[in-house]
Structures are given as C-alpha cells and as structure tokens.
Write a protein that holds these residues in place. Structure first.
Motif, PDB file in Angstrom:
ATOM      1  N   HIS A   1       0.804  -1.218   0.000  1.00 19.43           N
ATOM      2  CA  HIS A   1       0.000   0.000   0.000  1.00 19.43           C
ATOM      3  C   HIS A   1       0.843   1.279   0.000  1.00 19.43           C
ATOM      4  O   HIS A   1       0.299   2.364   0.247  1.00 19.43           O
ATOM      5  CB  HIS A   1      -0.971  -0.015   1.181  1.00 19.43           C
ATOM      6  CG  HIS A   1      -1.981  -1.103   1.061  1.00 19.43           C
ATOM      7  ND1 HIS A   1      -3.098  -1.006   0.256  1.00 19.43           N
ATOM      8  CD2 HIS A   1      -2.015  -2.363   1.599  1.00 19.43           C
ATOM      9  CE1 HIS A   1      -3.780  -2.133   0.325  1.00 19.43           C
ATOM     10  NE2 HIS A   1      -3.146  -2.968   1.127  1.00 19.43           N
ATOM     11  N   HIS A   2       2.110   1.136  -0.305  1.00 20.58           N
ATOM     12  CA  HIS A   2       3.012   2.289  -0.436  1.00 20.58           C
ATOM     13  C   HIS A   2       2.998   3.182   0.804  1.00 20.58           C
ATOM     14  O   HIS A   2       3.028   4.411   0.692  1.00 20.58           O
ATOM     15  CB  HIS A   2       2.656   3.118  -1.684  1.00 20.58           C
ATOM     16  CG  HIS A   2       2.595   2.296  -2.932  1.00 20.58           C
ATOM     17  ND1 HIS A   2       3.721   1.872  -3.601  1.00 20.58           N
ATOM     18  CD2 HIS A   2       1.528   1.789  -3.616  1.00 20.58           C
ATOM     19  CE1 HIS A   2       3.359   1.154  -4.637  1.00 20.58           C
ATOM     20  NE2 HIS A   2       2.037   1.078  -4.670  1.00 20.58           N
TER      21      HIS A   2
ATOM     22  N   ALA B   1      10.598  -4.977   0.857  1.00 21.39           N
ATOM     23  CA  ALA B   1      10.341  -3.885  -0.083  1.00 21.39           C
ATOM     24  C   ALA B   1      10.972  -4.126  -1.448  1.00 21.39           C
ATOM     25  O   ALA B   1      10.464  -3.638  -2.450  1.00 21.39           O
ATOM     26  CB  ALA B   1      10.848  -2.567   0.498  1.00 21.39           C
TER      27      ALA B   1
ATOM     28  N   GLY C   1       4.836  -2.369  -6.359  1.00 18.48           N
ATOM     29  CA  GLY C   1       5.971  -1.455  -6.391  1.00 18.48           C
ATOM     30  C   GLY C   1       6.918  -1.725  -5.264  1.00 18.48           C
ATOM     31  O   GLY C   1       6.788  -2.667  -4.527  1.00 18.48           O
TER      32      GLY C   1
ATOM     33  N   ALA D   1       7.875   0.530  -2.677  1.00 20.43           N
ATOM     34  CA  ALA D   1       7.900   1.534  -1.626  1.00 20.43           C
ATOM     35  C   ALA D   1       8.399   0.932  -0.327  1.00 20.43           C
ATOM     36  O   ALA D   1       9.230   1.505   0.353  1.00 20.43           O
ATOM     37  CB  ALA D   1       6.521   2.142  -1.428  1.00 20.43           C
TER      38      ALA D   1
END
Length: 121
Positions: free
Chosen positions: A52-53, A102, A114, A116
């Motif tokens: 969820h960044h 990450a 991603g 993040a």
C-alpha cells in the motif's frame, strides 16, 4: 561450572542449581518462540506497508513502543534501559526484514505493488 567443580559442591546445591537452570532454559525457549510469533506479525506489517506504499518508518510508533516497554519493565522490576536496548535491537531487525520485503519481487496479491516498502512496524 565444570563437572569437576560440581563434585566439591553439596548435592542439594547442585540440585537447586540444576532446577534453576532448567527454568532458565524453559524461559529462553519461550522467549525464542514469542520472538518468532512477533516476527511473523511484523513480516505481515512489512508486506502490507509495501503493498500500500505506506511510509517506510513510523518513528512516532517506535517512540510510543519504547515508552510503553520502559513502563512495563519498571513495573516488572527490570532495568528500563535494558528493555529499551532490547526493543531497539528488535526494531533494527524488523527494519532489516522490511527493507528486504520492499525489494522482493511481487507475486499474487503483491503484484504491481511497487517497491515503496516498509521499514518499521
């Protein structure tokens, strides 16, 4: 103490020493199992944050946890400075795990999340 040193000690003392050491061994095992459970939870936090960044660290939470643990330590007659050092050591390990999470390739539900990542609980 070596076995040769133990021969010179009263049998009741040796028995009490062994009883206490067995308790210590049991407590150590419980600590390891509790840490393993804690790390299972923090791994999930790392995956959730990466997906969820969310920000990589939460210094405010870490500060609250340190304050809380110091208070618990005082109530338990444990040196609060020692408790804080222990928590800081654990947090550093959590951060290391979250940094690894990450950069892991995403699969399944994590795909496209991603990099993040998350660093702390």
């Amino acid at each position: 103490m070596s076995t040769s040193d133990m021969r010179d000690i009263d049998g009741a003392v040796v028995a009490e020493l062994n009883r206490l050491r067995e308790s210590i061994d049991n407590i150590d095992a419980a600590v390891v199992h509790m840490l393993a459970e804690r790390f299972k939870c923090t791994q999930q936090v790392g995956h959730l944050k990466a997906r969820h960044h969310l920000p990589p660290a939460d210094p405010a939470r870490e500060a609250r946890q340190i304050t809380r643990l110091r208070e618990l330590a005082e109530a338990a007659n444990l040196d609060p400075a020692f408790a804080e050092k222990l928590l800081n050591f654990i947090i550093a390990e959590v951060i290391r795990h979250h940094e690894r999470i990450a950069v892991e390739p995403r699969t399944g539900d994590d795909a496209g999340a991603g990099g993040a990542g998350a660093r702390s609980e």
